[in-house]
Design a protein around this motif. Structure first.
Motif, PDB file in Angstrom:
ATOM      1  N   ARG A 115     -15.252   3.817  -4.368  1.00 56.80           N
ATOM      2  CA  ARG A 115     -15.455   1.585  -3.712  1.00 56.80           C
ATOM      3  C   ARG A 115     -15.107   2.458  -2.592  1.00 56.80           C
ATOM      4  O   ARG A 115     -15.548   2.457  -1.562  1.00 56.80           O
ATOM      5  CB  ARG A 115     -13.849   0.921  -4.529  1.00 56.80           C
ATOM      6  CG  ARG A 115     -14.991  -0.574  -3.566  1.00 56.80           C
ATOM      7  CD  ARG A 115     -13.607  -1.178  -4.598  1.00 56.80           C
ATOM      8  NE  ARG A 115     -12.330  -1.330  -3.979  1.00 56.80           N
ATOM      9  CZ  ARG A 115     -11.418  -2.119  -4.516  1.00 56.80           C
ATOM     10  NH1 ARG A 115     -12.317  -3.491  -5.583  1.00 56.80           N
ATOM     11  NH2 ARG A 115     -10.640  -1.840  -4.005  1.00 56.80           N
ATOM     12  N   LYS A 116     -13.634   3.693  -2.352  1.00 61.77           N
ATOM     13  CA  LYS A 116     -13.652   3.048  -0.587  1.00 61.77           C
ATOM     14  C   LYS A 116     -15.201   4.154   0.500  1.00 61.77           C
ATOM     15  O   LYS A 116     -14.109   4.068   0.840  1.00 61.77           O
ATOM     16  CB  LYS A 116     -12.071   4.050  -1.183  1.00 61.77           C
ATOM     17  CG  LYS A 116     -12.244   4.946  -1.011  1.00 61.77           C
ATOM     18  CD  LYS A 116     -10.683   5.833  -1.024  1.00 61.77           C
ATOM     19  CE  LYS A 116     -10.796   7.460  -2.014  1.00 61.77           C
ATOM     20  NZ  LYS A 116      -9.456   8.308  -1.995  1.00 61.77           N
ATOM     21  N   SER A 144     -14.983  -3.472 -10.368  1.00 59.69           N
ATOM     22  CA  SER A 144     -13.598  -3.588  -9.504  1.00 59.69           C
ATOM     23  C   SER A 144     -13.974  -4.140  -8.418  1.00 59.69           C
ATOM     24  O   SER A 144     -13.145  -4.542  -7.356  1.00 59.69           O
ATOM     25  CB  SER A 144     -13.179  -2.464  -9.264  1.00 59.69           C
ATOM     26  OG  SER A 144     -13.495  -1.384  -8.708  1.00 59.69           O
ATOM     27  N   TYR A 145     -15.385  -4.109  -7.691  1.00 54.06           N
ATOM     28  CA  TYR A 145     -15.569  -4.519  -6.369  1.00 54.06           C
ATOM     29  C   TYR A 145     -15.492  -5.349  -6.156  1.00 54.06           C
ATOM     30  O   TYR A 145     -16.034  -6.577  -7.038  1.00 54.06           O
ATOM     31  CB  TYR A 145     -16.772  -4.525  -6.503  1.00 54.06           C
ATOM     32  CG  TYR A 145     -17.413  -2.488  -5.763  1.00 54.06           C
ATOM     33  CD1 TYR A 145     -17.886  -2.494  -4.208  1.00 54.06           C
ATOM     34  CD2 TYR A 145     -17.195  -1.661  -6.576  1.00 54.06           C
ATOM     35  CE1 TYR A 145     -18.411  -0.811  -4.135  1.00 54.06           C
ATOM     36  CE2 TYR A 145     -17.936   0.061  -6.318  1.00 54.06           C
ATOM     37  CZ  TYR A 145     -17.881  -0.465  -4.663  1.00 54.06           C
ATOM     38  OH  TYR A 145     -18.083   0.667  -4.761  1.00 54.06           O
ATOM     39  N   ASP A 321      -4.360  -1.360  -6.385  1.00 55.49           N
ATOM     40  CA  ASP A 321      -5.584  -0.351  -5.725  1.00 55.49           C
ATOM     41  C   ASP A 321      -5.246   0.879  -6.207  1.00 55.49           C
ATOM     42  O   ASP A 321      -6.468   2.004  -5.913  1.00 55.49           O
ATOM     43  CB  ASP A 321      -5.231  -0.240  -4.096  1.00 55.49           C
ATOM     44  CG  ASP A 321      -3.465  -0.200  -3.841  1.00 55.49           C
ATOM     45  OD1 ASP A 321      -2.877  -0.105  -5.178  1.00 55.49           O
ATOM     46  OD2 ASP A 321      -3.719   0.655  -2.412  1.00 55.49           O
ATOM     47  N   LYS A 322      -4.688   1.027  -7.054  1.00 47.05           N
ATOM     48  CA  LYS A 322      -4.247   2.502  -7.382  1.00 47.05           C
ATOM     49  C   LYS A 322      -4.624   2.676  -9.352  1.00 47.05           C
ATOM     50  O   LYS A 322      -4.283   4.239  -9.470  1.00 47.05           O
ATOM     51  CB  LYS A 322      -3.025   2.865  -7.975  1.00 47.05           C
ATOM     52  CG  LYS A 322      -2.078   3.393  -6.667  1.00 47.05           C
ATOM     53  CD  LYS A 322      -2.183   4.330  -5.627  1.00 47.05           C
ATOM     54  CE  LYS A 322      -2.036   4.377  -4.940  1.00 47.05           C
ATOM     55  NZ  LYS A 322      -2.466   5.873  -3.549  1.00 47.05           N
TER      56      LYS A 322
END
Length: 779
Positions: A115-116, A144-145, A321-322
């Motif tokens: 995503r990043k 997850s977006y 975020d992990k």
């Protein structure tokens, strides 16, 4: 419904199981069968320009390598071949040729990304399109977006003429409601000419259900459904190609042949699954329910120390975020902080163990075979037996548990009054003895939560110097790995290998702090055993008895008798004869006795051993007198055992025994020994010492001539001239005492007859005849 295509990803997603090593022949067989079954798109593996070439792998270094594979395939129908590229900002488009520069087999590239990186990934996708490839956009963990992120990604995608956009359920977390919501969000905002794909995982056993739901929603848009034969794929696996093909045959018209798919299973994949494993399991369900990477739950499950409730609690602590990518350091940190969070003090008297003989009894199956020896050892040596995380069939003094699961399964059958636990163990039973496991972990150089590593570190912390271990066999995937029936076994070879490596590393980190002796077979034994060379100095030009090493004792040369007796030692790694004489050298070679030629300048046998030490590197050198044809191999083992206990604390090791014949006490050829209360050498003499001024009966002792020298000892010996007392007494070992070095002595009961003169040969022969071993050199 415009069209529905099946994309088979067995050779790519399935490759996570066997490291993509399907084998060249098997890969071609799989592709041929997929073509025969009329599968629409075959993803043949990864394109990864950063790896080494391997003809048996479906991870290709170049498009050229892929082309060479497909040139061996029988191409029929309108099948398309795709490869996947795992995008990172470091990847270069320059490594991928224009499609016009290839043989044209590769039609499309599926691009996956985190995503990043989704914005940068679109620039890479544009470059692939310019090179002529059909491109599939596959955002990992699509769910997850955030909605605004996904809409921005779709906006970027709509500016590209891509082949397909995918909803990717990377962790198998989605259900039918999630599929419906995600489908409508993407379908409404995606250009209508772009195909919509769905890639599922089976963490919740919903891959088939979710795929059917997805297909039933695609009334207007062309769709692609991903699957792999036999569901082969990382972790819980994927949607089965054979199952979804049969479903589409029934709902969308007969198109796919099922038999070729079943042939792939029968001919190739069944053998892979026998060796490796994939499919539904608790850890994959937990990871899906916690919406995190499955490796997090696998890591915790493979510890085999936590119950499911505790695993779920630790996963809840993962930062949002992990969760999408596996961070081993993060999960290790969470694991250790959770099992050490209860900060109770140690409640245990150190005197329970200090100064005691201790056998730690691990749970390996070897304790069944060696049960009698373990029990006998305990009875003969007043030894404490401490069982680790299990309840053996024989009586023990204490039980030690650091594993919640093992404690829960044993707490009803062990004596709680003899049970020690670490402070992380939760129990409704009042536990008398506890060890603060935070203190243990903080003092470990190599962090290891294995029960043996925990208890061993505790013993080291309180000052225990010697320990014996039974049942530490080493990890393997055999059914009889444990001494009891264990259903919660690890079967993955790679995980077992890593656990063995961790235990090796831990034991290596403590080997200088505690002496370990294994009383049952263990793969870790070699760590604690020192390399030991036995050296038999053999000098031909003896002033009192020339040619002594080759003198025959009942028709067998003395050097051979000495060698064969010494060879019976269980602790020697190697054994050689050291001589300066060609006659002895030739005899040894003719009789397969290892021999090293030394110089004629060696004044003593120890000088000869020192010369050998400069040629051959060992931890300890045993000087075995060449004129000791009756030497006891047990005497050699005792010297080595003492060295294994004390190591470099002492520079040399030697033996002594009580003198039983008055004539020996008075004889100058018998070396008398004086030791202190710690069995350390004080002095040796040819005189009858000690002098007895008391009224008690004198107990005097003599030297048994088996020496153990460290390399340091031999370096010192060979670099120094004779010291004063050594010179006067003519006793070599006094050199170390004169130079203020410590020599460790050990009392034994072995008798021997040294051959100093021709008359001594008669004594040895008489002994051999009387003992019935006239022509034997071995015990």
């Amino acid at each position: 419904m415009k069209s529905i295509n099946i994309l088979d990803c067995t050779l790519r997603d399935g490759g996570y199981i066997n490291n993509w090593l399907f084998g060249r022949k098997q890969t071609i067989q799989i592709i041929d069968s997929l073509i025969e079954s009329n599968i629409d798109i075959i993803e043949c593996g990864y394109l990864d320009t950063g790896i080494d070439s391997n003809i048996n792998s479906t991870r290709f270094k170049s498009v050229e390598e892929f082309d060479l594979l497909i040139s061996e395939v029988t191409i029929k129908n309108d099948v398309k071949f795709f490869l996947m590229v795992d995008y990172t900002p470091l990847i270069s488009l320059d490594c991928i040729p224009d499609i016009s520069e290839t043989k044209g087999y590769l039609k499309g590239i599926r691009m996956t990304f985190h995503r990043k990186n989704y914005k940068e990934a679109m620039d890479f996708a544009k470059g692939l399109l310019l090179k002529g490839y059909e491109v599939c956009i596959q955002p990992m963990v699509t769910s997850s977006y955030r909605d605004e992120e996904l809409l921005e990604l779709l906006s970027l995608v709509n500016n590209l003429e891509i082949f397909a956009f995918y909803i990717v359920d990377s962790f198998g977390t989605m259900d039918n409601n999630d599929i419906e919501r995600m489908y409508h969000l993407v379908n409404y905002n995606l250009n209508p000419y772009i195909r919509l794909g769905f890639h599922s995982h089976n963490n919740k056993q919903l891959a088939y259900s979710n795929s059917v739901k997805f297909l039933n929603l695609t009334n207007e848009r062309s769709a692609i459904i991903d699957a792999s034969v036999y569901g082969m794929g990382r972790g819980a696996g994927n949607l089965n190609t054979e199952i979804i093909s049969e479903y589409l045959n029934k709902t969308n018209g007969e198109k796919y042949k099922i038999e070729p798919l079943l042939q792939i299973i029968d001919n190739v994949l069944k053998m892979i699954k026998d060796k490796f494993s994939w499919g539904y399991s608790i850890e994959y369900f937990i990871s899906a329910s916690k919406n995190c990477h499955p490796n997090y739950s696998s890591f915790l499950m493979n510890k085999k120390t936590l119950n499911v409730e505790k695993i779920a609690s630790i996963l809840d602590q993962l930062p949002l975020d992990k969760r999408g990518s596996f961070d081993k350091k993060l999960i290790e940190s969470l694991y250790y902080s959770n099992i050490t969070m209860i900060d109770e003090k140690t409640v245990l008297n150190e005197d329970m163990f200090l100064g005691k003989n201790i056998i730690i009894v691990a749970s390996g199956s070897s304790i069944i075979e060696y049960e009698n020896q373990i029990v006998q050892y305990k009875n003969n040596n007043s030894t404490l037996l401490i069982a680790l995380n299990h309840n053996p069939k024989f009586d023990v003094d204490y039980y030690f548990f650091s594993n919640q699961k093992r404690f829960d399964s044993n707490k009803e059958i062990v004596d709680i009054n003899k049970t020690i636990t670490t402070t992380n163990i939760i129990s409704d039973i009042n536990l008398i003895y506890k060890i603060n496991n935070r203190e243990v972990f903080e003092s470990q150089i190599v962090k290891n939560d294995n029960v043996l590593a925990v208890f061993l570190q505790y013993l080291i912390n309180i000052g225990v110097k010697d320990i014996k271990i039974a049942g530490l066999d080493g990890y393997n995937n055999s059914e009889n790995q444990y001494s009891y029936e264990e259903f919660d076994r690890i079967l993955d070879d790679e995980i077992l290998k890593k656990q063995n490596e961790l235990m090796f590393n831990f034991l290596n980190s403590v080997k200088d702090k505690i002496n370990i002796r294994y009383i049952t077979p263990s793969i870790y034994e070699k760590l604690n055993s020192k390399k030991v060379l036995g050296v038999i100095p053999a000098r031909y030009k003896s002033s009192r008895f020339p040619g002594k090493p080759l003198v025959k004792i009942l028709d067998i040369p003395m050097i051979k008798r000495t060698y064969d007796r010494a060879k019976l030692s269980e602790s020697l790694d190697d054994l050689v004869v050291a001589t300066d004489d060609i006659r002895i050298e030739e005899y040894c070679k003719e009789n397969n006795i290892p021999v090293i030629k030394t110089s004629e300048n060696c004044l003593t046998g120890t000088d000869r051993v020192a010369e050998v030490s400069r040629k051959l590197d060992y931890d300890l050198y045993i000087n075995i007198q060449g004129d000791e044809p009756l030497i006891s191999p047990e005497a050699i083992d005792i010297v080595i055992d003492e060295f294994n206990k004390h190591g470099e604390k002492y520079i040399a090791y030697n033996l002594y025994k009580e003198i039983e014949v008055q004539g020996e006490f008075e004889s100058p050829t018998t070396i008398k020994v004086i030791v202190n209360e710690n069995d350390e050498l004080e002095y040796m003499s040819r005189l009858p010492i000690p002098f007895n001024k008391s009224t008690e009966k004198l107990k005097s002792h003599k030297q048994v001539c088996v020496y153990g020298f460290t390399k340091k000892a031999l370096d010192i010996f060979s670099s120094q001239g004779k010291t004063r007392n050594e010179k006067f007494e003519d006793i070599e070992i006094l050199r170390f005492i004169d130079l203020n070095y410590k020599v460790k002595m050990q009392k034994v009961d072995f008798e021997t007859i040294a051959v100093d003169t021709p008359e001594d040969v008669v004594k040895v022969e008489e002994y051999l005849i009387n003992s019935g071993k006239s022509y034997e050199t071995k015990a």
